[in-house]
Design a protein around this motif. Structure first.
Motif, PDB file in Angstrom:
ATOM      1  N   GLY A 235      22.626  17.953   1.899  1.00 17.82           N
ATOM      2  CA  GLY A 235      22.893  18.970   0.886  1.00 17.82           C
ATOM      3  C   GLY A 235      21.658  19.687   0.387  1.00 17.82           C
ATOM      4  N   LEU A 236      20.496  19.368   0.952  1.00 20.99           N
ATOM      5  CA  LEU A 236      19.261  19.974   0.452  1.00 20.99           C
ATOM      6  C   LEU A 236      19.172  21.468   0.752  1.00 20.99           C
ATOM      7  CD1 LEU A 236      16.636  17.174   1.241  1.00 20.99           C
ATOM      8  CD2 LEU A 236      17.696  17.737  -0.954  1.00 20.99           C
ATOM      9  N   ASN A 237      19.994  21.950   1.671  1.00 21.94           N
ATOM     10  CA  ASN A 237      19.995  23.384   1.975  1.00 21.94           C
ATOM     11  C   ASN A 237      20.814  24.200   0.991  1.00 21.94           C
ATOM     12  OD1 ASN A 237      18.325  23.229   4.230  1.00 21.94           O
ATOM     13  ND2 ASN A 237      20.033  22.811   5.614  1.00 21.94           N
ATOM     14  N   GLY A 238      21.506  23.539   0.057  1.00 21.03           N
ATOM     15  CA  GLY A 238      22.256  24.277  -0.953  1.00 21.03           C
ATOM     16  C   GLY A 238      23.720  23.888  -1.013  1.00 21.03           C
ATOM     17  N   GLY A 239      24.388  24.383  -2.042  1.00 27.70           N
ATOM     18  CA  GLY A 239      25.784  24.054  -2.276  1.00 27.70           C
ATOM     19  C   GLY A 239      26.726  24.813  -1.367  1.00 27.70           C
ATOM     20  N   PHE A 240      27.942  24.291  -1.229  1.00 31.32           N
ATOM     21  CA  PHE A 240      28.971  24.966  -0.432  1.00 31.32           C
ATOM     22  C   PHE A 240      30.329  24.379  -0.784  1.00 31.32           C
ATOM     23  CE2 PHE A 240      27.272  21.435   2.002  1.00 31.32           C
ATOM     24  CZ  PHE A 240      28.387  20.795   2.529  1.00 31.32           C
ATOM     25  N   VAL A 241      31.372  25.074  -0.346  1.00 35.20           N
ATOM     26  CA  VAL A 241      32.751  24.666  -0.607  1.00 35.20           C
ATOM     27  C   VAL A 241      33.525  24.709   0.701  1.00 35.20           C
ATOM     28  CG1 VAL A 241      34.855  25.144  -1.928  1.00 35.20           C
ATOM     29  CG2 VAL A 241      32.628  25.666  -2.931  1.00 35.20           C
ATOM     30  N   LEU A 242      34.428  23.769   0.882  1.00 34.04           N
ATOM     31  CA  LEU A 242      35.351  23.738   2.013  1.00 34.04           C
ATOM     32  C   LEU A 242      36.776  23.824   1.487  1.00 34.04           C
ATOM     33  CD1 LEU A 242      33.761  20.874   4.099  1.00 34.04           C
ATOM     34  CD2 LEU A 242      34.148  23.188   4.957  1.00 34.04           C
ATOM     35  N   VAL A 243      37.564  24.705   2.074  1.00 34.30           N
ATOM     36  CA  VAL A 243      38.952  24.891   1.648  1.00 34.30           C
ATOM     37  C   VAL A 243      39.875  24.809   2.857  1.00 34.30           C
ATOM     38  CG1 VAL A 243      40.612  26.588   0.789  1.00 34.30           C
ATOM     39  CG2 VAL A 243      38.462  26.261  -0.405  1.00 34.30           C
ATOM     40  N   GLU A 244      40.990  24.110   2.686  1.00 39.44           N
ATOM     41  CA  GLU A 244      42.063  24.138   3.683  1.00 39.44           C
ATOM     42  C   GLU A 244      43.289  24.740   3.033  1.00 39.44           C
ATOM     43  OE1 GLU A 244      44.679  21.262   6.679  1.00 39.44           O
ATOM     44  OE2 GLU A 244      42.961  20.447   5.581  1.00 39.44           O
ATOM     45  N   THR A 245      43.866  25.768   3.654  1.00 40.80           N
ATOM     46  CA  THR A 245      45.006  26.474   3.075  1.00 40.80           C
ATOM     47  C   THR A 245      46.312  25.781   3.447  1.00 40.80           C
ATOM     48  OG1 THR A 245      45.408  27.953   4.961  1.00 40.80           O
ATOM     49  CG2 THR A 245      43.710  28.617   3.359  1.00 40.80           C
ATOM     50  N   SER A 246      47.400  26.280   2.863  1.00 47.50           N
ATOM     51  CA  SER A 246      48.728  25.730   3.142  1.00 47.50           C
ATOM     52  C   SER A 246      49.129  25.913   4.598  1.00 47.50           C
ATOM     53  CB  SER A 246      49.768  26.377   2.224  1.00 47.50           C
ATOM     54  OG  SER A 246      49.732  27.789   2.365  1.00 47.50           O
ATOM     55  N   GLU A 247      48.491  26.846   5.293  1.00 45.37           N
ATOM     56  CA  GLU A 247      48.743  27.043   6.727  1.00 45.37           C
ATOM     57  C   GLU A 247      47.756  26.246   7.571  1.00 45.37           C
ATOM     58  OE1 GLU A 247      48.597  31.247   7.329  1.00 45.37           O
ATOM     59  OE2 GLU A 247      50.561  31.582   6.397  1.00 45.37           O
ATOM     60  N   HIS A 248      46.999  25.359   6.906  1.00 45.80           N
ATOM     61  CA  HIS A 248      46.037  24.459   7.562  1.00 45.80           C
ATOM     62  C   HIS A 248      44.914  25.209   8.279  1.00 45.80           C
ATOM     63  CE1 HIS A 248      48.635  21.195   6.423  1.00 45.80           C
ATOM     64  NE2 HIS A 248      49.649  21.787   7.030  1.00 45.80           N
ATOM     65  N   GLN A 249      44.569  26.356   7.711  1.00 46.70           N
ATOM     66  CA  GLN A 249      43.373  27.071   8.142  1.00 46.70           C
ATOM     67  C   GLN A 249      42.219  26.615   7.253  1.00 46.70           C
ATOM     68  OE1 GLN A 249      43.192  29.380  10.774  1.00 46.70           O
ATOM     69  NE2 GLN A 249      45.241  28.574  11.185  1.00 46.70           N
ATOM     70  N   GLN A 250      41.063  26.371   7.855  1.00 48.74           N
ATOM     71  CA  GLN A 250      39.915  25.890   7.107  1.00 48.74           C
ATOM     72  C   GLN A 250      38.841  26.971   6.992  1.00 48.74           C
ATOM     73  OE1 GLN A 250      38.968  22.265   9.325  1.00 48.74           O
ATOM     74  NE2 GLN A 250      39.916  21.066   7.690  1.00 48.74           N
ATOM     75  N   TYR A 251      38.239  27.048   5.800  1.00 43.87           N
ATOM     76  CA  TYR A 251      37.212  28.040   5.518  1.00 43.87           C
ATOM     77  C   TYR A 251      36.079  27.382   4.739  1.00 43.87           C
ATOM     78  CZ  TYR A 251      40.909  31.399   6.601  1.00 43.87           C
ATOM     79  OH  TYR A 251      41.906  32.095   7.223  1.00 43.87           O
ATOM     80  N   GLY A 252      34.908  27.940   4.891  1.00 44.81           N
ATOM     81  CA  GLY A 252      33.769  27.544   4.089  1.00 44.81           C
ATOM     82  C   GLY A 252      33.380  28.678   3.154  1.00 44.81           C
ATOM     83  N   TYR A 253      32.630  28.340   2.147  1.00 48.02           N
ATOM     84  CA  TYR A 253      32.125  29.360   1.216  1.00 48.02           C
ATOM     85  C   TYR A 253      30.798  28.880   0.660  1.00 48.02           C
ATOM     86  CZ  TYR A 253      31.657  32.334  -2.907  1.00 48.02           C
ATOM     87  OH  TYR A 253      31.183  33.212  -3.849  1.00 48.02           O
ATOM     88  N   PHE A 254      29.833  29.793   0.592  1.00 45.39           N
ATOM     89  CA  PHE A 254      28.586  29.477  -0.102  1.00 45.39           C
ATOM     90  C   PHE A 254      28.103  30.714  -0.821  1.00 45.39           C
ATOM     91  CE2 PHE A 254      27.264  30.994   4.045  1.00 45.39           C
ATOM     92  CZ  PHE A 254      26.116  31.727   3.817  1.00 45.39           C
ATOM     93  N   GLU A 255      27.275  30.484  -1.838  1.00 46.40           N
ATOM     94  CA  GLU A 255      26.871  31.568  -2.735  1.00 46.40           C
ATOM     95  C   GLU A 255      25.423  31.366  -3.148  1.00 46.40           C
ATOM     96  OE1 GLU A 255      28.045  32.593  -7.298  1.00 46.40           O
ATOM     97  OE2 GLU A 255      29.707  32.215  -5.907  1.00 46.40           O
ATOM     98  N   SER A 256      24.689  32.471  -3.252  1.00 49.52           N
ATOM     99  CA  SER A 256      23.307  32.412  -3.725  1.00 49.52           C
ATOM    100  C   SER A 256      22.936  33.741  -4.352  1.00 49.52           C
ATOM    101  CB  SER A 256      22.356  32.105  -2.566  1.00 49.52           C
ATOM    102  OG  SER A 256      21.012  32.067  -3.011  1.00 49.52           O
ATOM    103  N   GLN A 257      22.290  33.683  -5.516  1.00 47.36           N
ATOM    104  CA  GLN A 257      21.801  34.872  -6.199  1.00 47.36           C
ATOM    105  C   GLN A 257      22.894  35.938  -6.379  1.00 47.36           C
ATOM    106  OE1 GLN A 257      18.814  35.095  -7.631  1.00 47.36           O
ATOM    107  NE2 GLN A 257      18.299  33.040  -6.904  1.00 47.36           N
ATOM    108  N   GLY A 258      24.084  35.492  -6.738  1.00 44.15           N
ATOM    109  CA  GLY A 258      25.164  36.423  -7.028  1.00 44.15           C
ATOM    110  C   GLY A 258      25.792  37.066  -5.809  1.00 44.15           C
ATOM    111  N   ILE A 259      25.554  36.509  -4.628  1.00 42.82           N
ATOM    112  CA  ILE A 259      26.150  37.024  -3.397  1.00 42.82           C
ATOM    113  C   ILE A 259      26.893  35.879  -2.728  1.00 42.82           C
ATOM    114  CG2 ILE A 259      25.728  38.079  -1.139  1.00 42.82           C
ATOM    115  CD1 ILE A 259      23.151  39.241  -2.315  1.00 42.82           C
ATOM    116  N   GLY A 260      28.169  36.085  -2.412  1.00 39.54           N
ATOM    117  CA  GLY A 260      28.972  35.033  -1.821  1.00 39.54           C
ATOM    118  C   GLY A 260      29.401  35.370  -0.408  1.00 39.54           C
ATOM    119  N   HIS A 261      29.621  34.339   0.391  1.00 36.21           N
ATOM    120  CA  HIS A 261      30.027  34.512   1.785  1.00 36.21           C
ATOM    121  C   HIS A 261      31.180  33.562   2.106  1.00 36.21           C
ATOM    122  CE1 HIS A 261      26.411  36.896   2.818  1.00 36.21           C
ATOM    123  NE2 HIS A 261      25.791  36.083   1.993  1.00 36.21           N
TER     124      HIS A 261
END
Length: 300
Positions: A235-261
């Motif tokens: 985790g030293l490279n920074g925070g992140f989130v993992l989400v699995e939707t109701s259709e079982h699709q998986q996505y990641g998300y990370f954010e830095s300096q007010g910019i999200g991906h």
């Protein structure tokens, strides 16, 4: 309209060029502010006005019945400010709106969110599981009102008071997902540094720690602390989130300096999942994490 010499009175000359007068510039600024209003806020405001007039109230007469000022009612009707949930609840009751305004509240809240964050929130709303790692701050879904306000008060560039309140309200509104039905499976890994960073002062942090302990008792929430001083971890490279939707699709998300991906590429999402699993194994377990947080709160 032109003046006697044929020039436009709203224009001035500067270096041979026509420059809008302050009055014209003010009008342009007003139009820009109106154009920037989210459509859902404008639509909500028009409906509020319709219900108010049908009930026979002026803005001044309605305001005290809702517990707000006439200026606040006017701002909501004009779409300049979003309605908060307590405002909507009061308006539904006083104006007999039949649930129409309440139906729009989630969309009103959604429009408060930063544009870069909305794509992720749409995924979050469809989640069956959500795994979060935050090394430096308490995750937004777990923040108390005072902790969130301290964050927004320190925002650079500085936010005005209305923007601070709107951001705090939007953040707290998102927390409904913690207890929505069907329940979402949540895992939160919080860095020790986030717990020791005193945002808002000692009292705010004590209350924040107690809030974490209370939320951690929900049966769909697992909360673990990642201690410092343990050498390298994923985790030293920074925070992140993992989400699995109701259709079982998986996505990641990370954010830095007010910019999200939002990350949809399966290879990258798989890497996020591998790192999260490794990081979770290096964190304190749920029971030890709760004991650690209680100690920081001074409750043991």
């Amino acid at each position: 309209m032109t003046s006697a010499n044929g020039s436009n009175p709203t224009d001035r000359k500067k270096d041979g060029r026509s420059v809008p007068s302050p009055r014209t510039a003010d009008t342009a600024q007003q139009r820009k502010r109106e154009d920037d209003r989210p459509g859902i806020w404008v639509g909500y405001g028009k409906l509020l006005r319709k219900f108010r007039l049908a009930a026979g109230y002026s803005q001044e007469a309605l305001a005290p019945l809702l517990g707000y000022s006439a200026e606040q009612v006017a701002s909501v009707e004009q779409g300049r400010r979003p309605a908060k949930a307590p405002f909507t609840e009061a308006a539904e009751r006083v104006l007999n709106a039949g649930g129409v305004l309440a139906t729009l509240q989630d969309d009103v809240d959604f429009a408060k969110l930063p544009a870069f964050f909305r794509d992720f929130v749409l995924l979050e709303m469809e989640a069956v599981s959500r795994f979060d790692y935050d090394p430096l701050l308490i995750p937004g879904l777990l923040q108390t009102e005072e902790y969130a306000r301290a964050l927004f008060e320190g925002h650079v560039p500085m936010l005005d008071e209305e923007a601070i309140e709107d951001n705090v309200d939007a953040r707290l509104s998102r927390q409904k997902i913690l207890t929505k039905s069907p329940l979402v499976d949540f895992s939160f890994l919080i860095g020790e540094a986030a717990l020791r960073q005193e945002l808002g002062g000692p009292k705010t942090m004590r209350e924040q720690c107690r809030h974490l302990l209370a939320t951690g008792k929900l049966r769909n929430v697992a909360l673990q602390v990642v201690p410092t001083g343990g050498g390298f971890h994923t985790g030293l490279n920074g925070g992140f989130v993992l989400v699995e939707t109701s259709e079982h699709q998986q996505y990641g998300y990370f954010e830095s300096q007010g910019i999200g991906h939002v990350v949809a590429d399966t290879k990258h999402v798989s890497t996020f999942a591998l790192r999260y699993g490794k990081l979770r194994s290096q964190a304190l377990n749920v029971e030890d994490s709760a004991a650690f947080i209680r100690q920081l709160a001074g409750d043991q």
